[in-house]
Design a protein around this motif. Sequence first.
Motif, mmCIF file in Angstrom:
data_model
loop_
_atom_site.group_PDB
_atom_site.id
_atom_site.type_symbol
_atom_site.label_atom_id
_atom_site.label_comp_id
_atom_site.label_asym_id
_atom_site.label_seq_id
_atom_site.Cartn_x
_atom_site.Cartn_y
_atom_site.Cartn_z
ATOM 1 N N LEU A 1 0.832 -1.208 0.000
ATOM 2 C CA LEU A 1 0.000 0.000 0.000
ATOM 3 C C LEU A 1 0.865 1.255 0.000
ATOM 4 C CD1 LEU A 1 -2.867 -0.961 2.465
ATOM 5 C CD2 LEU A 1 -3.141 -0.328 0.054
ATOM 6 N N LEU A 2 1.904 1.273 0.805
ATOM 7 C CA LEU A 2 2.785 2.438 0.859
ATOM 8 C C LEU A 2 3.509 2.656 -0.473
ATOM 9 C CD1 LEU A 2 4.323 2.141 4.432
ATOM 10 C CD2 LEU A 2 2.934 4.033 3.555
ATOM 11 N N ILE A 3 3.943 1.592 -1.103
ATOM 12 C CA ILE A 3 4.615 1.720 -2.397
ATOM 13 C C ILE A 3 3.640 2.219 -3.459
ATOM 14 C CG2 ILE A 3 5.762 0.438 -4.242
ATOM 15 C CD1 ILE A 3 6.987 -1.332 -2.047
ATOM 16 N N ALA A 4 2.406 1.699 -3.438
ATOM 17 C CA ALA A 4 1.392 2.161 -4.383
ATOM 18 C C ALA A 4 1.065 3.635 -4.141
ATOM 19 C CB ALA A 4 0.130 1.303 -4.250
ATOM 20 N N TRP A 5 0.966 4.020 -2.870
ATOM 21 C CA TRP A 5 0.690 5.420 -2.532
ATOM 22 C C TRP A 5 1.832 6.320 -3.004
ATOM 23 C CZ3 TRP A 5 0.425 7.802 3.049
ATOM 24 C CH2 TRP A 5 -0.112 9.092 2.968
ATOM 25 N N TRP A 6 3.055 5.834 -2.852
ATOM 26 C CA TRP A 6 4.216 6.595 -3.331
ATOM 27 C C TRP A 6 4.120 6.850 -4.833
ATOM 28 C CZ3 TRP A 6 7.661 4.146 -6.756
ATOM 29 C CH2 TRP A 6 8.730 4.946 -7.172
ATOM 30 N N ALA A 7 3.746 5.822 -5.585
ATOM 31 C CA ALA A 7 3.651 5.971 -7.038
ATOM 32 C C ALA A 7 2.591 7.003 -7.416
ATOM 33 C CB ALA A 7 3.332 4.619 -7.676
ATOM 34 N N ILE A 8 1.456 6.974 -6.733
ATOM 35 C CA ILE A 8 0.378 7.927 -7.023
ATOM 36 C C ILE A 8 0.755 9.330 -6.539
ATOM 37 C CG2 ILE A 8 -2.017 8.519 -6.513
ATOM 38 C CD1 ILE A 8 -2.480 5.447 -6.212
ATOM 39 N N ALA A 9 1.379 9.417 -5.355
ATOM 40 C CA ALA A 9 1.768 10.708 -4.800
ATOM 41 C C ALA A 9 2.743 11.431 -5.716
ATOM 42 C CB ALA A 9 2.386 10.519 -3.414
ATOM 43 N N SER A 10 3.621 10.688 -6.359
ATOM 44 C CA SER A 10 4.587 11.306 -7.260
ATOM 45 C C SER A 10 3.881 12.020 -8.405
ATOM 46 C CB SER A 10 5.544 10.240 -7.807
ATOM 47 O OG SER A 10 6.253 9.613 -6.755
ATOM 48 N N VAL A 11 2.832 11.401 -8.927
ATOM 49 C CA VAL A 11 2.059 12.024 -10.002
ATOM 50 C C VAL A 11 1.372 13.281 -9.494
ATOM 51 C CG1 VAL A 11 0.120 11.718 -11.585
ATOM 52 C CG2 VAL A 11 1.690 9.829 -11.167
ATOM 53 N N ILE A 12 0.772 13.199 -8.315
ATOM 54 C CA ILE A 12 0.027 14.327 -7.766
ATOM 55 C C ILE A 12 0.945 15.526 -7.525
ATOM 56 C CG2 ILE A 12 -1.235 15.131 -5.723
ATOM 57 C CD1 ILE A 12 -2.423 12.327 -5.509
ATOM 58 N N ILE A 13 2.100 15.299 -6.909
ATOM 59 C CA ILE A 13 3.027 16.394 -6.642
ATOM 60 C C ILE A 13 3.522 17.001 -7.948
ATOM 61 C CG2 ILE A 13 5.233 17.021 -5.625
ATOM 62 C CD1 ILE A 13 3.052 16.497 -3.582
ATOM 63 N N ASP A 14 3.802 16.168 -8.930
ATOM 64 C CA ASP A 14 4.242 16.676 -10.240
ATOM 65 C C ASP A 14 3.182 17.572 -10.863
ATOM 66 O OD1 ASP A 14 6.627 15.367 -10.028
ATOM 67 O OD2 ASP A 14 6.070 13.685 -11.321
ATOM 68 N N GLN A 15 1.908 17.168 -10.759
ATOM 69 C CA GLN A 15 0.817 17.943 -11.322
ATOM 70 C C GLN A 15 0.726 19.323 -10.665
ATOM 71 O OE1 GLN A 15 -1.826 17.039 -13.774
ATOM 72 N NE2 GLN A 15 -0.067 15.798 -14.333
ATOM 73 N N ILE A 16 0.988 19.369 -9.373
ATOM 74 C CA ILE A 16 0.929 20.652 -8.659
ATOM 75 C C ILE A 16 2.124 21.522 -9.026
ATOM 76 C CG2 ILE A 16 1.062 21.725 -6.376
ATOM 77 C CD1 ILE A 16 -0.550 19.355 -5.309
ATOM 78 N N GLU A 17 3.305 20.927 -9.065
ATOM 79 C CA GLU A 17 4.517 21.710 -9.276
ATOM 80 C C GLU A 17 4.662 22.210 -10.698
ATOM 81 O OE1 GLU A 17 7.701 19.280 -7.856
ATOM 82 O OE2 GLU A 17 7.317 19.775 -5.748
#
Length: 291
Positions: A18-34
């Motif tokens: 779950l943490l690894i999957a969350w990391w993969a999704i979080a990376s996309v989200i942060i990129d979209q914001i930045e």
Amino acid sequence: MSALRTLISAICIVAGALLIAWWAIASVIIDQIEDGEAVRGITERALESPAVTAALSAELSARTQEALAAQGVDVGGIGLDHELDAAIARAVGTEAFRATVLDQVEEAHGQVTDQLTDSLRTPAPLTVSVDLSDAVNARVDELGGAAAGVADVTVPPVTIEALDTAQFEQARTAYERTSWAQQWGLWSGLALLVFGLLMSHRRQWFLAKVLTVLGLLCVAFGGVVALLGPDTITTFMPGGVDGSLSTMWREVLTDEATPIVVERSLWIGGIALVAALVATLLGAALGGRRR
């Protein structure tokens, strides 16, 4: 004892995956914001609100009158104030104006990142300042008379409220958690998997189990979002539909991040499941040799 070790190992496998999957999704989200995509989407939805466009129109009209007055043109005195208000209102309602605003907002996305990450910021709406002088000058020329002969005016940047205070405070909380997941989710997940490996009673199947769980989680997540829509996933997020993570997903990232998140989830899930099959075959072969 072996049953307890198996249970602990299973929990570590699920939590680590779950943490690894969350990391993969979080990376996309942060990129979209930045990179500005998220704030563009936020503003686009805000401009669909009549209250927001009315406030923007009124502020822009007032600032334009002030800029014209500085050049010696009293719009109210020559009876063009209502015409100016109407011209600005018409402009705000056009697709060309919306595109200009969105382009400006995307260029100013650093303002949003600053507001998201400022730990000392008092609760307040998410606002973005944009320079719309070029769009205003085109409308001033439409007025004719004394206004048509003035030089181009420089209108001070106007402020657009993209999210209200409650929405943005929830988004800030979610951003903190998502940023943590981007930085530490992968390492925390791997640490749990290592601990699960140490606790595992039958280690030859450990890698296959990890890859299977990770693959199923990612494929299920991507499939649900793709088939049932991005809002569906908010039901399963920590805090529920009204929680901070759901608010960020729904208000900030739904349209912008969804296709990328789905694609990444399905790719990771597919690769993990194929690798799980290979690991299972290897485990079976090694197990057979030991007998």
